[in-house]
Scaffold this active site. Structure first.
Site, PDB file in Angstrom:
ATOM      1  N   ASN A  44       0.833  -1.174  -0.234  1.00  0.00           N
ATOM      2  CA  ASN A  44      -0.073   0.389  -0.275  1.00  0.00           C
ATOM      3  C   ASN A  44       0.841   1.012   0.065  1.00  0.00           C
ATOM      4  OD1 ASN A  44      -1.977   1.824   0.447  1.00  0.00           O
ATOM      5  ND2 ASN A  44      -3.097   0.625   1.952  1.00  0.00           N
ATOM      6  N   ARG A  77      -2.045  -2.537  -3.297  1.00  0.00           N
ATOM      7  CA  ARG A  77      -3.869  -1.336  -3.338  1.00  0.00           C
ATOM      8  C   ARG A  77      -3.421  -0.409  -4.037  1.00  0.00           C
ATOM      9  NH1 ARG A  77      -4.671   3.498   1.102  1.00  0.00           N
ATOM     10  NH2 ARG A  77      -7.479   3.699   0.563  1.00  0.00           N
ATOM     11  N   HIS A 115     -12.610   3.523  -0.222  1.00  0.00           N
ATOM     12  CA  HIS A 115     -12.299   2.041   0.347  1.00  0.00           C
ATOM     13  C   HIS A 115     -13.493   0.808   0.310  1.00  0.00           C
ATOM     14  CE1 HIS A 115     -12.501   6.058   3.530  1.00  0.00           C
ATOM     15  NE2 HIS A 115     -11.027   5.432   3.509  1.00  0.00           N
ATOM     16  N   ARG A 144      -9.566  16.104   6.350  1.00  0.00           N
ATOM     17  CA  ARG A 144     -10.502  16.426   4.297  1.00  0.00           C
ATOM     18  C   ARG A 144     -11.767  16.587   5.614  1.00  0.00           C
ATOM     19  NH1 ARG A 144      -9.820  10.833   2.004  1.00  0.00           N
ATOM     20  NH2 ARG A 144      -7.903  10.443   3.294  1.00  0.00           N
ATOM     21  N   GLU A 199      -8.005  -5.451   5.318  1.00  0.00           N
ATOM     22  CA  GLU A 199      -7.385  -4.651   3.641  1.00  0.00           C
ATOM     23  C   GLU A 199      -6.237  -6.278   2.928  1.00  0.00           C
ATOM     24  OE1 GLU A 199      -7.545  -0.601   5.437  1.00  0.00           O
ATOM     25  OE2 GLU A 199      -8.394  -0.727   3.232  1.00  0.00           O
TER      26      GLU A 199
END
Ligand code: ADP
Length: 353
Positions: free
Chosen positions: A2, A75, A163, A222, A338
């Site tokens: 990742n 990813r 996601h 964010r 993940e």
């Protein structure tokens, strides 16, 4: 693997998909750190190339050369409208990931840099990509289309959702906790980035992130949901670059609290601003959960994942309390897996070839 802007995280799996080692390079661009299993050391990591070299060296110190691996699986945040399943990376797929750079300028370039760097060291090693957008390919048009005119250059302006790797992993894992997969599931991925997903019969039908990972919930830095008119006003006031920086890096929990983007720090702070930031975070989860529940036509279960979702009792209990009007709905905490999901997808692809 990742690979992000300031970190490269890797997990190593054996043939039975058991995780055997984790190596993470963080703080890229300055005084960084390299963590091998549970041991962390400070290292100078001026750029991504040096971080990847440090990871490969750490792997070699464990007696594993990159060329010993069966595959490196990445990813990748954005696969656009076309890359809706995991892919073995060919020159054409690499080009398609590059074509998505305008959609994910903060993410896809880093994934590509990692893919290219691995290819340089081990040209014959298969590489795969799992896309964060892929799980949301099942969202119906009415949910993903903006009400913009039908003009050819605007077709890329739509809701994609992110996601997806986390939601796919959660959908697979949840039955271990719940028995069967609940038919109408509200999934909450709450970390530095945060989103909700309405999952019906195992498929995404709506999600809070939209065109970019900037939309939806209040996040670490964010802004989340903010109407386009306010964004246009902000651009007029501050200019494009500053507005961009403000919305991505100075807003959310950090902007509201004036203290930190980190939930643990906020929970241990007594300031009214820190408390308000947490209240805002939970309130907007609740408001947007209402939208997801409406899309599902009701609710059978709630599942939390991500750093905040798995660990913050305050956020879990506040959100569940806020949703109590729904009646008694079972809730679950599902650790994010993940990396395992990405490894599993790569395994599946390699077995097909
Ligand atoms: P990312 O989205 O970068 O992968 P994570 O999923 O690791 O991030 O989530 C990071 C967030 O989880 C941070 O805000 C952190 O404070 C929060 N977090 C981690 N552990 C706890 C805890 N025990 N209590 C509250 N918040 C926590």
């Amino acid at each position: 693997m990742n690979a992000g802007s300031s970190s490269i995280k890797t997990a190593l799996f054996d043939g039975a998909l058991s995780e055997t080692l984790r190596i993470e390079a963080t703080g890229i661009g300055g005084a960084g750190a390299l963590k091998v299993a549970d041991t962390s050391q400070s290292v100078d990591l001026p750029d991504n190339a040096s971080a990847l070299a440090a990871i490969i060296e750490a792997l070699e110190q464990q007696g594993i050369a990159l060329t010993d691996l069966r595959c490196v699986a990445h990813r990748v945040v954005h696969g656009g409208t076309d890359l809706t399943t995991a892919q073995l990376i060919t020159p054409q797929i690499r080009q398609q990931i590059a074509d998505c750079i305008p959609l994910a300028p903060l993410h896809n370039p880093h994934h590509l840099a990692a893919i290219d760097a691995v290819q340089k060291v081990a040209p014959d090693l298969p590489q795969c990509a799992s896309f964060d957008t892929a799980f949301h390919a099942t969202i119906p048009t009415v949910a993903h289309r903006f009400a913009l005119p039908n003009q050819p250059d605007l077709t890329g302006l739509r809701r994609y959702g992110f996601h997806g790797t986390s939601y796919a992993a959660l959908t697979r894992k949840l039955p271990e906790h719940s028995g069967t997969l609940p038919r109408r599931l509200l999934a909450l991925h709450l970390g530095n980035g945060a989103s909700l997903c309405a999952i019906k019969d195992g498929q995404s039908i709506a999600t809070t992130m939209g065109y970019s990972p900037l939309g939806g919930l209040t996040m670490g830095t964010r802004a989340g949901e903010i109407d386009a008119g306010a964004v246009l006003a902000l651009v007029r006031m501050r200019g494009l670059d500053e507005a961009d920086h403000l919305l991505h890096h100075q807003s959310g929990l950090l902007g509201l609290s004036g203290l930190s983007a980190d939930m643990r720090t906020l929970e241990s702070s007594e300031t009214p601003e820190a408390r308000f930031a947490i209240e805002h975070f939970c309130y907007w989860i609740t408001r947007q959960a209402g939208s997801m529940i409406a899309a599902l036509g009701g609710l059978d279960a709630i599942a939390f994942t991500g750093g905040i979702g798995e660990n913050s009792h305050l956020v879990q209990s506040t959100v569940l309390e806020n949703l109590r009007w729904m009646g008694d709905v079972p809730s679950y905490i599902v650790p994010a897996e993940e990396e395992l999901h990405i490894a599993r997808e790569a395994h599946g692809l390699l077995d097909q070839t």
